[in-house]
Write an enzyme that holds these catalytic residues in place. Sequence first.
Site, PDB file in Angstrom:
ATOM      1  N   GLU A 135     -38.411   0.570  49.251  1.00  0.00           N
ATOM      2  CA  GLU A 135     -39.093  -0.272  50.234  1.00  0.00           C
ATOM      3  C   GLU A 135     -38.070  -0.719  51.269  1.00  0.00           C
ATOM      4  O   GLU A 135     -37.146  -1.470  50.970  1.00  0.00           O
ATOM      5  CB  GLU A 135     -39.734  -1.484  49.549  1.00  0.00           C
ATOM      6  CG  GLU A 135     -40.259  -2.561  50.491  1.00  0.00           C
ATOM      7  CD  GLU A 135     -41.167  -2.019  51.572  1.00  0.00           C
ATOM      8  OE1 GLU A 135     -40.850  -2.231  52.768  1.00  0.00           O
ATOM      9  OE2 GLU A 135     -42.181  -1.367  51.231  1.00  0.00           O
ATOM     10  N   SER A 136     -38.237  -0.271  52.506  1.00  0.00           N
ATOM     11  CA  SER A 136     -37.217  -0.498  53.529  1.00  0.00           C
ATOM     12  C   SER A 136     -36.951  -1.974  53.784  1.00  0.00           C
ATOM     13  O   SER A 136     -35.798  -2.385  53.996  1.00  0.00           O
ATOM     14  CB  SER A 136     -37.624   0.182  54.841  1.00  0.00           C
ATOM     15  OG  SER A 136     -38.809  -0.395  55.381  1.00  0.00           O
ATOM     16  N   CYS A 150     -37.517   8.887  60.665  1.00  0.00           N
ATOM     17  CA  CYS A 150     -38.400   7.881  60.088  1.00  0.00           C
ATOM     18  C   CYS A 150     -37.983   6.474  60.516  1.00  0.00           C
ATOM     19  O   CYS A 150     -36.846   6.060  60.278  1.00  0.00           O
ATOM     20  CB  CYS A 150     -38.365   7.986  58.565  1.00  0.00           C
ATOM     21  SG  CYS A 150     -39.215   6.644  57.705  1.00  0.00           S
ATOM     22  N   ARG A 172     -46.051   8.338  46.765  1.00  0.00           N
ATOM     23  CA  ARG A 172     -45.614   9.155  47.892  1.00  0.00           C
ATOM     24  C   ARG A 172     -44.116   9.401  47.786  1.00  0.00           C
ATOM     25  O   ARG A 172     -43.360   8.588  47.267  1.00  0.00           O
ATOM     26  CB  ARG A 172     -45.942   8.459  49.209  1.00  0.00           C
ATOM     27  CG  ARG A 172     -47.419   8.250  49.450  1.00  0.00           C
ATOM     28  CD  ARG A 172     -47.670   7.388  50.676  1.00  0.00           C
ATOM     29  NE  ARG A 172     -47.159   8.019  51.885  1.00  0.00           N
ATOM     30  CZ  ARG A 172     -46.467   7.392  52.829  1.00  0.00           C
ATOM     31  NH1 ARG A 172     -46.165   6.114  52.703  1.00  0.00           N
ATOM     32  NH2 ARG A 172     -46.065   8.027  53.903  1.00  0.00           N
ATOM     33  N   PHE A 173     -43.681  10.533  48.332  1.00  0.00           N
ATOM     34  CA  PHE A 173     -42.262  10.926  48.274  1.00  0.00           C
ATOM     35  C   PHE A 173     -41.573  10.484  49.568  1.00  0.00           C
ATOM     36  O   PHE A 173     -41.318  11.284  50.471  1.00  0.00           O
ATOM     37  CB  PHE A 173     -42.153  12.437  48.073  1.00  0.00           C
ATOM     38  CG  PHE A 173     -42.973  12.947  46.917  1.00  0.00           C
ATOM     39  CD1 PHE A 173     -42.659  12.572  45.618  1.00  0.00           C
ATOM     40  CD2 PHE A 173     -44.067  13.782  47.121  1.00  0.00           C
ATOM     41  CE1 PHE A 173     -43.413  13.030  44.539  1.00  0.00           C
ATOM     42  CE2 PHE A 173     -44.821  14.243  46.060  1.00  0.00           C
ATOM     43  CZ  PHE A 173     -44.492  13.860  44.769  1.00  0.00           C
ATOM     44  N   THR A 174     -41.304   9.192  49.653  1.00  0.00           N
ATOM     45  CA  THR A 174     -40.873   8.594  50.905  1.00  0.00           C
ATOM     46  C   THR A 174     -39.368   8.393  50.999  1.00  0.00           C
ATOM     47  O   THR A 174     -38.651   8.377  50.005  1.00  0.00           O
ATOM     48  CB  THR A 174     -41.546   7.225  51.086  1.00  0.00           C
ATOM     49  OG1 THR A 174     -41.178   6.379  49.975  1.00  0.00           O
ATOM     50  CG2 THR A 174     -43.054   7.345  51.138  1.00  0.00           C
ATOM     51  N   VAL A 175     -38.924   8.233  52.223  1.00  0.00           N
ATOM     52  CA  VAL A 175     -37.611   7.697  52.534  1.00  0.00           C
ATOM     53  C   VAL A 175     -37.855   6.433  53.358  1.00  0.00           C
ATOM     54  O   VAL A 175     -38.895   6.321  54.011  1.00  0.00           O
ATOM     55  CB  VAL A 175     -36.746   8.706  53.328  1.00  0.00           C
ATOM     56  CG1 VAL A 175     -36.359   9.871  52.461  1.00  0.00           C
ATOM     57  CG2 VAL A 175     -37.454   9.184  54.598  1.00  0.00           C
ATOM     58  N   TYR A 216     -49.256   3.691  63.788  1.00  0.00           N
ATOM     59  CA  TYR A 216     -49.785   4.677  62.844  1.00  0.00           C
ATOM     60  C   TYR A 216     -51.298   4.507  62.670  1.00  0.00           C
ATOM     61  O   TYR A 216     -52.032   5.493  62.534  1.00  0.00           O
ATOM     62  CB  TYR A 216     -49.081   4.556  61.494  1.00  0.00           C
ATOM     63  CG  TYR A 216     -47.669   5.060  61.524  1.00  0.00           C
ATOM     64  CD1 TYR A 216     -47.378   6.392  61.285  1.00  0.00           C
ATOM     65  CD2 TYR A 216     -46.601   4.199  61.812  1.00  0.00           C
ATOM     66  CE1 TYR A 216     -46.085   6.876  61.329  1.00  0.00           C
ATOM     67  CE2 TYR A 216     -45.300   4.670  61.862  1.00  0.00           C
ATOM     68  CZ  TYR A 216     -45.047   6.008  61.620  1.00  0.00           C
ATOM     69  OH  TYR A 216     -43.757   6.474  61.673  1.00  0.00           O
ATOM     70  N   TRP A 260     -40.254  15.969  52.369  1.00  0.00           N
ATOM     71  CA  TRP A 260     -38.967  15.967  53.071  1.00  0.00           C
ATOM     72  C   TRP A 260     -38.002  16.979  52.456  1.00  0.00           C
ATOM     73  O   TRP A 260     -37.682  16.884  51.276  1.00  0.00           O
ATOM     74  CB  TRP A 260     -38.324  14.589  52.998  1.00  0.00           C
ATOM     75  CG  TRP A 260     -39.010  13.491  53.731  1.00  0.00           C
ATOM     76  CD1 TRP A 260     -39.688  12.435  53.180  1.00  0.00           C
ATOM     77  CD2 TRP A 260     -39.064  13.303  55.151  1.00  0.00           C
ATOM     78  NE1 TRP A 260     -40.168  11.607  54.172  1.00  0.00           N
ATOM     79  CE2 TRP A 260     -39.804  12.111  55.391  1.00  0.00           C
ATOM     80  CE3 TRP A 260     -38.556  14.022  56.240  1.00  0.00           C
ATOM     81  CZ2 TRP A 260     -40.042  11.635  56.675  1.00  0.00           C
ATOM     82  CZ3 TRP A 260     -38.802  13.540  57.521  1.00  0.00           C
ATOM     83  CH2 TRP A 260     -39.538  12.362  57.729  1.00  0.00           C
TER      84      TRP A 260
END
Length: 310
Positions: A127-128, A40, A109-112, A177, A73
């Site tokens: 939040e990156s 990611c 959402r199940f984010t990394v 994207y 994930w």
Amino acid sequence: MSDSNGAPKRKVTSFHNFIEKGGKFEPEKGRYHLYVAYSCPWATRTLIMRQLKGLEDIVDISVVSPRMGHEGWPFAKADPFPGATSDPIHDSAHIKELYFRAEPEYGGRFTVPMLWDKKTDTVVNNESSEIIRIFNSAFNELLPAEKAQLDFYPGKLRGEIDEVNSWVLTTVNSGVYKAGFARTQAAYEAAVIPLFESLDRLEKILTGKDYLIGDRLTEADVRLFPTIVRFDPVYANQFKCNLRLIRDGYPALHRWLRRLYWTNPAFKDTCNFEHIKTNYYWSTHFEHLNPTQIIPIGPVPNILPLEVAA
């Protein structure tokens, strides 16, 4: 999710807490855990900043498998892909279990990346762009002087950094994207043309320079790198971003990419091409783009050596 023109819409993240002295989340060694995917780009920027600042012994990590399935994930417990690890805190099988642990009615959402607090047993931030700001300064008092003094978002350059980050995010980081997930020809062209206009703009900025802002490495470089390093191996083919390749069409941008990768371990060490290509070409998230799940073996090499003539 797409709009009426077939353009993909990116959902916002949900957890936006900061680590700060005197706050709910105090800077402490060993208290926080970072969940990431090498595949990611948003997670990769947090790994780069963690290593640049020397936080490896302060914030530990878990790496999910790149083979994202219908459950999201997976950790090694559910999919023991080489390089994937376990969840040492709750022995979860998938990232989504942690989101529900933090918020039982969670609907996002199940984010990394996801930054977890072991003490309060919840998500601090997912939040990156905010996590890299946390890593840039929140733990300075715990670091040796040479690492504490490193500032990748310095006050005198913040205006320039914010300005570059803004259009890079919209047209490049998210632009690939928007092109790849477009559902109509019009939506695709509305994304891919501005993407390459911005790559042209970046090429001009980097001509004769080593960094985007001034003469030093900043957050702007950290945020751009994960997208550009994925461009030729993934986005050009899988997302139809093929007007030009970075290695063939952008000599200054290509040199910038290779210089960061080959001369700064924080960039090379956090870049795993096996995870990257497996995720984009195999995962169910992208199955409508590549239903056969065949993973291309090219380009060879994934990134060219630094001494290649620009």
